[in-house]
Enzyme design. Sequence first.
Site, PDB file in Angstrom:
ATOM      1  N   TYR A   1       6.954   5.664   8.675  1.00 39.42           N
ATOM      2  CA  TYR A   1       8.173   6.128   8.931  1.00 39.42           C
ATOM      3  C   TYR A   1       9.349   5.364   7.489  1.00 39.42           C
ATOM      4  CZ  TYR A   1       6.860  10.417  11.798  1.00 39.42           C
ATOM      5  OH  TYR A   1       6.132  11.105  12.624  1.00 39.42           O
TER       6      TYR A   1
HETATM    7  P1  FDA Z   1       2.298   8.879  -0.964  1.00 39.39           P
HETATM    8  O1  FDA Z   1       1.756   9.368  -1.825  1.00 39.39           O
HETATM    9  O2  FDA Z   1       4.229   8.772  -1.029  1.00 39.39           O
HETATM   10  O3  FDA Z   1       2.151   7.638  -0.235  1.00 39.39           O
HETATM   11  C1  FDA Z   1       2.547   6.341   0.508  1.00 39.39           C
HETATM   12  C2  FDA Z   1       2.423   4.738   0.025  1.00 39.39           C
HETATM   13  O4  FDA Z   1       1.173   4.765   0.344  1.00 39.39           O
HETATM   14  C3  FDA Z   1       2.690   4.981  -0.649  1.00 39.39           C
HETATM   15  O5  FDA Z   1       3.461   3.125  -0.688  1.00 39.39           O
HETATM   16  C4  FDA Z   1       2.062   4.599  -1.826  1.00 39.39           C
HETATM   17  O6  FDA Z   1       2.201   3.476  -2.977  1.00 39.39           O
HETATM   18  C5  FDA Z   1       0.667   4.383  -1.015  1.00 39.39           C
HETATM   19  N1  FDA Z   1      -0.404   4.719  -1.514  1.00 39.39           N
HETATM   20  C6  FDA Z   1      -1.190   6.206  -1.406  1.00 39.39           C
HETATM   21  N2  FDA Z   1      -1.864   6.092  -1.538  1.00 39.39           N
HETATM   22  C7  FDA Z   1      -2.572   4.304  -1.336  1.00 39.39           C
HETATM   23  C8  FDA Z   1      -3.906   4.571  -2.203  1.00 39.39           C
HETATM   24  N3  FDA Z   1      -4.805   5.158  -2.527  1.00 39.39           N
HETATM   25  N4  FDA Z   1      -4.216   3.323  -2.063  1.00 39.39           N
HETATM   26  C9  FDA Z   1      -2.669   2.481  -1.680  1.00 39.39           C
HETATM   27  N5  FDA Z   1      -1.740   2.496  -1.711  1.00 39.39           N
HETATM   28  C10 FDA Z   1      -1.704   3.955  -1.347  1.00 39.39           C
HETATM   29  N6  FDA Z   1       3.308  10.281   9.726  1.00 39.39           N
HETATM   30  C11 FDA Z   1       2.634  10.717  10.797  1.00 39.39           C
HETATM   31  O7  FDA Z   1       1.695   8.883  11.257  1.00 39.39           O
HETATM   32  N7  FDA Z   1       2.109  11.350  11.688  1.00 39.39           N
HETATM   33  C12 FDA Z   1       2.336  12.636  11.817  1.00 39.39           C
HETATM   34  O8  FDA Z   1       2.280  13.660  11.937  1.00 39.39           O
HETATM   35  C13 FDA Z   1       3.322  13.172  10.439  1.00 39.39           C
HETATM   36  N8  FDA Z   1       4.062  13.847   9.644  1.00 39.39           N
HETATM   37  C14 FDA Z   1       4.865  13.791   8.482  1.00 39.39           C
HETATM   38  C15 FDA Z   1       5.471  14.906   7.871  1.00 39.39           C
HETATM   39  C16 FDA Z   1       5.834  15.307   7.168  1.00 39.39           C
HETATM   40  C17 FDA Z   1       6.562  16.296   6.058  1.00 39.39           C
HETATM   41  C18 FDA Z   1       6.072  13.520   5.884  1.00 39.39           C
HETATM   42  C19 FDA Z   1       7.056  13.794   4.568  1.00 39.39           C
HETATM   43  C20 FDA Z   1       5.538  12.604   6.776  1.00 39.39           C
HETATM   44  C21 FDA Z   1       4.988  12.680   7.863  1.00 39.39           C
HETATM   45  N9  FDA Z   1       4.044  11.562   8.154  1.00 39.39           N
HETATM   46  C22 FDA Z   1       3.655  11.781   9.275  1.00 39.39           C
HETATM   47  C23 FDA Z   1       3.929  10.183   7.480  1.00 39.39           C
HETATM   48  C24 FDA Z   1       3.135   9.972   6.746  1.00 39.39           C
HETATM   49  O9  FDA Z   1       2.284   9.585   7.004  1.00 39.39           O
HETATM   50  C25 FDA Z   1       3.583   9.224   5.096  1.00 39.39           C
HETATM   51  O10 FDA Z   1       4.589   9.037   4.947  1.00 39.39           O
HETATM   52  C26 FDA Z   1       1.931   8.510   4.748  1.00 39.39           C
HETATM   53  O11 FDA Z   1       2.733   7.452   3.593  1.00 39.39           O
HETATM   54  C27 FDA Z   1       2.020   9.766   4.082  1.00 39.39           C
HETATM   55  O12 FDA Z   1       1.004   9.496   2.634  1.00 39.39           O
HETATM   56  P2  FDA Z   1       0.657   9.460   1.617  1.00 39.39           P
HETATM   57  O13 FDA Z   1      -0.665  10.177   1.126  1.00 39.39           O
HETATM   58  O14 FDA Z   1       1.183  11.637   1.537  1.00 39.39           O
HETATM   59  O15 FDA Z   1       1.311   9.866   0.760  1.00 39.39           O
END
Ligand code: FDA
Length: 513
Positions: free
Chosen positions: A454
């Site tokens: 978060y």
């Molecule tokens: P994104 O692509 O934005 O990456 C997030 C971070 O990780 C960045 O710093 C990115 O550079 C890095 N990163 C991404 N992929 C990578 C990779 N392959 N290798 C290295 N670094 C990498 N959390 C939770 O625990 N339980 C929940 O129920 C929810 N619910 C929820 C709802 C909504 C609407 C949102 C917007 C967010 C949540 N979250 C959540 C939070 C969520 O777990 C958190 O935002 C994650 O980091 C999202 O992962 P993404 O790959 O989508 O994000």
Amino acid sequence: GATLADSHDDFLHCLSLHSADSASISKVIFTQSNSSYLPILDVSIQNLRVSTSATPKPFVIVTPLQTSHIQTTIYCSKTHKLEIRIRSGGHDFEGLSYVSEVPFIILDLVNFRSIEVDTKNKVAWVESGATIGELYYRIVEKSKTLAFPAGVCHTIGVGGHFSGGGYGILMRKYGLAADHVIDAHLIDVNGRILDRKSMGEDLFWAIRGGGGNTFGVVLAWKVKLVPVPQVVTVFTVNKTLEQNATKILHRWQHIGHKLPDDLFTDVTITKVNSSQVGKKTIQAAFKALYLGGIDELIPLIQDRFPELGLVKQDCIEMSWVESVLYFGGVSRERLDILLDRNALPKQTFKAKSDYVKEPIPESGLEGIWEKFFEKEAEIAFMMMVAFGGKMDEIPEAALPYPHRAGNLYQASYLVAWSKEENAESQKYISWIRRLYSYMTTYVSKSPREAYFNYRDLDIGTNNVGYTSYAQASIWGLKYFKNNFNRLVHVKTMVDPENFFKNEQSIPPLSSSP
Ligand code: FDA
């Protein structure tokens, strides 16, 4: 200026020069003049607050199709001193996967999303660019009694979610998504492809909760699946202040974390218009997932939490994957909504998190209600997620995620507004900061803990361009407690020049202050 444009061209030239197959890499490079650039940039952005005309944009977006594309991108970004932002699902609360204050490119893993589920061995390999919804879908396609303990919002990307912990409605029974990772593939700063064995246990520990964009590009994860019954039960019981919400919530704080592991509960606080009392009031929505049938759940609640007044009509039996959609507020009619990466509306929001270790007295809860009654908070909620169960059994140092035993619940706060109102965003952000400040007395202290996933830049950031251990400890100890030091140690070993970085990435010890 000319120098920026030159370095831009040099970078593109480097990509084609150092690519084994320059024709193939050219298909996955999107510059600002390409008509697909903006659609690709925007597609996975969840928080429109970090997607305005003033938001800095990447030079280039690379959407690799093969590992060599990633290796070349890392090499050329290093050579041409461009920062890399790695993006999987784009759900970062502060947009760190697609925004930077310094010249940068995005490495978007949207094409790395294959999923292989092996029900016989109860494991799966999932690539980082897949969503957790896609993972859930592929699991239930093969088995009605296997599941994976990750988040509720199904459009979240695996890459960010697993690398920051990842909790959901199976947390009290099984712990976090990261607790179930048993192998991974990662490309490090030198372009080497590593697995668990070749990366070693320190680095493998660090990527399971220590945050993305710090240790390298995680390509894929091998996870253990968990058993669930074919039928689970959910309920939502709403209580307003006039229906004793304060007393019932006060009671919930004492028991939510002590209920059997099969019973997950959370409470969402909002301000609502009550037709009954003809005015605005506070509503506490008590939601539950029980890993069993209604007939066991009702007597359990009547025994342990009679104040809630649960009746059979409140409860619905369904499958585990339907319960994920239920908690996500999504229609359960068609499971293939799990494959729809754009199924949920985007929001313009600011959020923050806390951990609560002592029940908040009723007078303290009433102070929260007052904050919600302030005019600014039209679209706002506070969510309380009961801990305990498996979370109490996993030692704090097992993985970087440290918020384990001793927490009654995680609290989080969110305020959202319409994009048109963005000029007034400061008003909403000040409101959530006031609420957070009010909560100081009631939540964890020294450090005031926060959930890495978060993301909240208010709690501290690295300096732009350089950082120090001392600077990073300000936010790092809140997210990771004593695990922060081990993360710094791992970072120093694997990326001593601090190539992979962002506002809240772990710095190596060698960084100059
Ligand atoms: P994104 O692509 O934005 O990456 C997030 C971070 O990780 C960045 O710093 C990115 O550079 C890095 N990163 C991404 N992929 C990578 C990779 N392959 N290798 C290295 N670094 C990498 N959390 C939770 O625990 N339980 C929940 O129920 C929810 N619910 C929820 C709802 C909504 C609407 C949102 C917007 C967010 C949540 N979250 C959540 C939070 C969520 O777990 C958190 O935002 C994650 O980091 C999202 O992962 P993404 O790959 O989508 O994000």
